[in-house]
Design an enzyme around this catalytic site. Structure first.
Site, PDB file in Angstrom:
ATOM      1  N   GLY A 135       0.837  -1.202   0.000  1.00  0.00           N
ATOM      2  CA  GLY A 135       0.000   0.000   0.000  1.00  0.00           C
ATOM      3  C   GLY A 135       0.866   1.244   0.000  1.00  0.00           C
ATOM      4  O   GLY A 135       2.056   1.173  -0.309  1.00  0.00           O
ATOM      5  N   ASN A 136       0.287   2.380   0.326  1.00  0.00           N
ATOM      6  CA  ASN A 136       1.069   3.598   0.487  1.00  0.00           C
ATOM      7  C   ASN A 136       0.393   4.500   1.520  1.00  0.00           C
ATOM      8  O   ASN A 136      -0.683   4.177   2.023  1.00  0.00           O
ATOM      9  CB  ASN A 136       1.283   4.312  -0.853  1.00  0.00           C
ATOM     10  CG  ASN A 136      -0.026   4.717  -1.496  1.00  0.00           C
ATOM     11  OD1 ASN A 136      -0.752   5.549  -0.960  1.00  0.00           O
ATOM     12  ND2 ASN A 136      -0.346   4.112  -2.645  1.00  0.00           N
ATOM     13  N   TYR A 137       1.023   5.635   1.829  1.00  0.00           N
ATOM     14  CA  TYR A 137       0.571   6.471   2.942  1.00  0.00           C
ATOM     15  C   TYR A 137      -0.586   7.403   2.606  1.00  0.00           C
ATOM     16  O   TYR A 137      -0.982   8.208   3.430  1.00  0.00           O
ATOM     17  CB  TYR A 137       1.747   7.312   3.460  1.00  0.00           C
ATOM     18  CG  TYR A 137       2.803   6.509   4.177  1.00  0.00           C
ATOM     19  CD1 TYR A 137       2.450   5.673   5.230  1.00  0.00           C
ATOM     20  CD2 TYR A 137       4.146   6.597   3.811  1.00  0.00           C
ATOM     21  CE1 TYR A 137       3.416   4.949   5.902  1.00  0.00           C
ATOM     22  CE2 TYR A 137       5.108   5.880   4.480  1.00  0.00           C
ATOM     23  CZ  TYR A 137       4.740   5.054   5.532  1.00  0.00           C
ATOM     24  OH  TYR A 137       5.687   4.346   6.200  1.00  0.00           O
TER      25      TYR A 137
END
Ligand code: CTP
Length: 403
Positions: free
Chosen positions: A209-211
């Protein structure tokens, strides 16, 4: 009778200014609105429900259950009935409860159930109003899309002079009338917005995923809907929620699902704003079971995802507009320009990871907009809601003058 046919909830809380709520109620009724008063226990210390029910022609709601017969007052039904909710006067305590979801009275539960625009007219002593706690709660309410009717400066019940006087009923009424009659600039337009991260499955319990929090995309969706547009929000997994009834959320998880949802929706739209942080790579062979820990290094082979913005850029007709984002660390302007060309965008919003307070997981952003004519606009560090307003302003300017 400029409010004929409109259903309004008037929330009244425990402040000296509650007497002005009776005048506000009278003015709203005179304009033809149907008004349901919801009052807190403290509010009743300042103004009697008898006055309010006589003026509104309806029993005043205060408790969850009717005192005499135990009938349940449904805050959900009330919330759905209303076209607008005004809390006037709003005390520091009620503002705090609304900002934090403390639903221990009928007024705050009704607020949490309301799908309509909400106006809040604070009334309190100047120091209470200026206190960081109150200001933080007000900012939180603004970030939910609520409108604060700023208090005026003047003599206060405490005898002190300063900012905290509830706005005059006549002015609040004009504000309400204006909100219903203002021509919405994006009425009859439909937009696709992508937001949030994507999760790319590795195995049954893990993902890449990412932030991204989705805050920027959701703020854009709210702003477009506020301007009258219908919005389809194709959203990756986020914890923010869309409040405006004009927003239809299509939840997705992976880049492939986001691609499918977006390409399906785009043909019926007047434009798309691609604010999602889409994964660039996805595991080639995701597993449907949990991969066990071993002693060897583990390599996952990744394959590139499809570029959603580029696909929409290719499909786009002359009357559709397409807006992209760029998150860059090096050669920011040059790279953003290249993306604008490559994806056939009308303009690109550059957030720099080098700027403090900009980018992922924060409530503020600092952007530069670059358009097809190579015009570059630099904006100050602002709340994501204000940034969304700047972006939507630029979108409005791209449509022909009829708007
Ligand atoms: N974008 C998209 N689909 C992808 C990747 C990006 O729609 N698979 C969109 C983003 O939503 C954004 C714009 O394209 O509006 C630019 O995203 P960014 O990640 O900055 O660019 P990439 O094309 O992925 O290039 P790179 O990561 O190499 O900088």
């Amino acid at each position: 009778m400029r409010l004929k046919g409109k259903n309004i909830i008037l929330g009244i809380t425990g402040s000296i200014a509650a007497y002005k709520a009776a005048i506000l109620l009278r003015l709203l009724i005179k304009e033809g609105a149907s008004v349901q008063v919801v009052i807190t226990s403290a509010g009743k210390e300042f103004i009697t429900p008898v006055t309010l029910s006589a003026l509104s022609g309806k029993p005043v709601v205060s408790e969850f259950f009717g005192a005499n017969d135990g009938t349940w007052n449904s805050h959900v039904d009330l919330g759905l009935w209303a076209d607008l909710m005004i809390i006037a006067p709003a005390t520091a305590s009620t503002i705090g409860k609304m900002a934090n979801g403390i639903a221990d009275n009928m007024l705050v539960t009704t607020y949490l159930s309301a799908k309509c625009p909400v106006f809040i007219a604070p009334a309190m002593d100047l120091d209470m109003f200026a206190h960081p706690s109150t200001q933080k709660n007000i900012e939180t309410l603004k970030s939910f899309g609520n409108t604060i009717i700023e208090p005026g400066v003047g003599e206060l019940a405490s005898g002190l002079d300063g900012k905290g006087r509830m706005e005059e009923p006549a002015k609040i009424t004009e504000f309400v009338v204006d909100s219903f009659t203002r021509k919405k600039k994006l009425q009859n337009k439909k937009f696709l917005v992508t937001a949030g991260p994507t999760f790319e499955k590795i195995d049954s319990v893990r993902f890449i995923g990412n932030y991204s929090s989705g805050k920027m995309g959701y703020a854009i969706a709210e702003e477009l809907a506020d301007k009258g547009a219908e919005v389809v929000l194709v959203s990756g997994p986020v914890s923010v929620t869309a409040k405006h009834p004009g927003i239809n959320v299509i939840p997705v998880e992976s880049a492939a699902e986001m691609f499918a949802g977006s390409t399906q929706q785009f043909p019926g739209c007047d434009g798309a704003i691609m604010s999602a942080a889409v994964a660039d790579f996805t595991p080639l062979q995701p597993k449907n079971r949990k991969i066990k820990r071993g002693k060897e290094n583990w390599q996952i082979e990744l394959q590139p995802t499809k570029d959603i913005a580029a696909a929409l850029g290719e499909a786009k007709t002359a009357s559709q507009i397409l807006v992209g984002f760029a998150l860059e660390t090096d050669d920011e302007i040059e790279n953003a320009r290249k993306k604008l060309q490559k994806k056939n965008l009308d303009f690109i919003v550059l957030n720099s990871l080098n700027e403090k307070g900009a980018g992922f997981r924060v409530d503020t952003n600092k952007i530069t907009i670059i358009d097809r004519n190579n015009i570059q606009q630099n904006f100050e560090l602002k709340s994501k809601k204000e940034v969304a307003a700047d972006i939507v302003q630029k979108i409005i300017a791209l449509f022909p003058a009829e708007l």
